[in-house]
Design an enzyme around this catalytic site. Structure first.
Site, PDB file in Angstrom:
ATOM      1  CG  HIS A  36       9.821  42.140 -37.102  1.00 26.06           C
ATOM      2  ND1 HIS A  36       9.481  43.461 -37.111  1.00 26.06           N
ATOM      3  CD2 HIS A  36       8.919  41.517 -37.887  1.00 26.06           C
ATOM      4  CE1 HIS A  36       8.406  43.628 -37.865  1.00 26.06           C
ATOM      5  NE2 HIS A  36       8.046  42.467 -38.344  1.00 26.06           N
ATOM      6  CG  HIS A  90       0.905  38.825 -44.459  1.00 25.90           C
ATOM      7  ND1 HIS A  90       1.923  38.937 -45.385  1.00 25.90           N
ATOM      8  CD2 HIS A  90       1.327  39.510 -43.363  1.00 25.90           C
ATOM      9  CE1 HIS A  90       2.913  39.651 -44.857  1.00 25.90           C
ATOM     10  NE2 HIS A  90       2.581  40.001 -43.631  1.00 25.90           N
ATOM     11  CD  GLU A  92       5.921  39.696 -41.395  1.00 20.70           C
ATOM     12  OE1 GLU A  92       4.973  40.410 -41.775  1.00 20.70           O
ATOM     13  OE2 GLU A  92       6.944  40.144 -40.835  1.00 20.70           O
ATOM     14  CG  ASP A  94       3.140  37.764 -38.019  1.00 27.55           C
ATOM     15  OD1 ASP A  94       3.503  37.495 -39.184  1.00 27.55           O
ATOM     16  OD2 ASP A  94       2.741  38.887 -37.692  1.00 27.55           O
ATOM     17  CG  HIS A 156       3.687  44.728 -44.254  1.00 23.75           C
ATOM     18  ND1 HIS A 156       4.917  44.417 -43.732  1.00 23.75           N
ATOM     19  CD2 HIS A 156       2.840  43.824 -43.721  1.00 23.75           C
ATOM     20  CE1 HIS A 156       4.815  43.400 -42.904  1.00 23.75           C
ATOM     21  NE2 HIS A 156       3.571  43.028 -42.877  1.00 23.75           N
ATOM     22  CG  ASP A 175       0.179  42.098 -41.028  1.00 23.37           C
ATOM     23  OD1 ASP A 175      -0.439  41.377 -40.229  1.00 23.37           O
ATOM     24  OD2 ASP A 175       1.365  41.896 -41.344  1.00 23.37           O
ATOM     25  CE1 TYR A 203       1.180  45.435 -36.995  1.00 15.40           C
ATOM     26  CE2 TYR A 203       0.406  46.426 -39.030  1.00 15.40           C
ATOM     27  CZ  TYR A 203       0.929  45.345 -38.350  1.00 15.40           C
ATOM     28  OH  TYR A 203       1.226  44.197 -39.028  1.00 15.40           O
ATOM     29  CG  HIS A 236      -1.139  41.472 -35.880  1.00 13.51           C
ATOM     30  ND1 HIS A 236      -0.583  40.401 -35.232  1.00 13.51           N
ATOM     31  CD2 HIS A 236      -0.429  41.624 -37.021  1.00 13.51           C
ATOM     32  CE1 HIS A 236       0.421  39.923 -35.946  1.00 13.51           C
ATOM     33  NE2 HIS A 236       0.536  40.647 -37.044  1.00 13.51           N
TER      34      HIS A 236
END
Lengths: 415, 52
Positions: A36, A90, A92, A94, A156, A175, A203, A236
């Site tokens: 993104h 999380h 999101e 991914d 986040h 994250d 990051y 990640h």
């Protein structure tokens, strides 16, 4: 429908043991290059973790196309259908993209997320039944093991939370403390430390910088709770096994946003006049004792520019004036920088122009709006800078070095 | 006076209130219950600041 080839490929995906009860069962994405709008030249991983308790529990899933890879890694440890609990740290995509498919495949007894996670996931997916919200400090018994939860709102996303497995000392940090780095190695201590610091910093700069004051608060809370953390397992990149305190210390430093004696000069150029100014200003800064990184936007990705900004005390932005406006690549960068809310940094604008020269004022206004303490109105040169103009640029750079070093000295006195 | 959530940018407008969470229009920020949270991101009242 699965082809023979993918079936064979899947059998090669194995779990990696992380601690006594925890296995990494995520996916490695070697091919992604644009996350993104964040350049990922080294790819990334989507980490999911299997906790082998009386009630086997899966923490997070992976990006949708990697569902089979995750399932194959789980299957190398247990029959996926035996998983009883699923936890989403999380929402999101991914980490949740494979959630619906995972629920359908393993039919867990219960699925947990934070209160905000329950709402956010409902806004993403048509889930078969409502999820269960867990609260800050709540304990979840897995039979022989216990999980606890720590809400990390806006770190986040609103839904973000940490899950802690005290029995093994594993902090599942979603994250936070992560990085985009594909590798076959699963542990940070197996990788080059300089690469880890760079990618973890990248990051932080691109994802967490706007929430730095929350990072500071969270680190204080984690210290207060005195969680016996022996291992940090992010969503990640590699797992922090040998020195989890090291990455926590880096986060504390980045979140503090103390100015350092380094300047980033970023510019675009049409006929090399703004480029010549950038070089002269850079030489001046260096002569004044400030470390400089000169980054042409024609070859520097926005996410790499803000990575350099993370440990810099000054940002100098150069733009030619094109049809009465700043150059489009410069507008892109400044929009991105504003959203990341950098603090405690000085800024300056410069550029060559032909007849109207609006870009310099526009850059100055955008940097001001982004929270930079602006030095001067900006350096303007009509058409091509001559020797005298370049001397002036050099002098401007040198004086900026002084200003920055004074600011650093004042900051240290304050602290 | 309007108040902005410093975490996510949501603006609390007393004229509108927060009807989804049983806050009637016309409720000043100061009179919101202590356990009221930002409807967008869940931040507490302490994370709001007045909008000039």
């Amino acid at each position: 429908m699965m082809t023979v080839e993918t079936t064979q490929q899947l059998s090669s995906f194995r779990a990696v043991r992380v601690s006594e009860h925890v296995y990494w069962v995520g996916a490695v994405d070697w091919t992604i290059r644009d996350f993104h709008g964040y350049a990922t030249p080294h790819g990334t991983t989507y980490n999911a973790y299997l906790v082998m308790a009386d009630k086997p529990t899966l923490i997070d899933t992976v990006k949708a196309p990697f569902f089979s890879e995750m399932l194959a890694r789980i299957a190398s440890v247990i029959d996926p259908a035996r998983i009883e609990y699923l936890i989403s740290n999380h929402a999101e995509m991914d980490h949740s993209g494979a959630l619906v498919e995972t629920i359908a495949a393993i039919r867990p007894e219960r699925v947990f997320a934070s209160a905000m996670g329950v709402k956010v996931l409902a806004d993403h997916f048509r889930l078969p039944h409502p999820l269960d919200a867990v609260k800050e400090g709540e304990q979840l018994s897995l039979g022989n093991l216990q999980l606890s939860f720590l809400e990390t709102r806006m770190l986040h996303w609103p839904d973000s939370m940490f899950t802690f497995l005290a029995d093994d000392g594993v902090l599942f940090s979603n994250d936070a403390f992560g990085m985009h780095l594909a590798a076959t190695e699963r542990f940070a201590d197996e990788l080059d430390p300089a690469l880890l610091t760079y990618e973890a910093g990248k990051y932080y700069a691109n994802i967490l910088l706007p929430f730095s004051h929350l990072v500071t608060k969270l680190l204080a809370k984690v210290r207060e709770l005195a969680l016996p953390i022996t291992l940090i397992a992010p969503d990640h990149g590699p797992i922090w096994r040998k020195d989890p305190a090291g990455i926590i210390a880096l986060y504390a430093r980045w979140a503090a946003q103390q100015p350092t004696n380094k300047a980033v000069i970023v510019y675009d150029t049409m006929w090399n006049s703004t480029a010549a100014m950038a070089r002269a200003i850079g030489e001046g800064l260096a002569a004044g004792g400030t470390r400089v990184n000169v980054m042409p936007l024609s070859g520097s990705h926005r996410s790499d520019v803000v990575t350099e900004l993370l440990d810099a005390g000054a940002l100098l932005v150069g733009s030619p004036t094109l049809n009465n406006n700043l150059f489009p690549t410069v507008a892109d960068l400044l929009t991105y920088v504003k959203g990341l809310k950098p603090r405690n940094r000085i800024g300056a604008a410069f550029g060559s122009y032909g007849w109207s020269g609006e870009a310099i004022g526009q850059v100055r206004d955008l940097l001001t709006a982004a929270g930079f303490e602006m030095i001067g109105d900006g350096m303007k040169v009509k058409f091509v800078p001559d020797a005298a103009a370049l001397d002036e640029c050099f002098g401007f750079g040198k004086s900026l070095a002084d200003t920055l070093q004074q600011k650093i000295a004042t900051n240290h006195t304050d602290a | 006076m309007q108040f902005e959530c410093t975490l996510c940018g949501y603006i609390y407008d007393p004229a509108l209130g927060d009807p989804d969470n049983q806050i009637r229009p016309g409720t000043p920020f100061e009179e919101l219950p202590d356990d009221w949270v930002c409807p967008e991101c869940g931040a507490g009242k302490e994370d709001f600041s007045p909008v000039e």
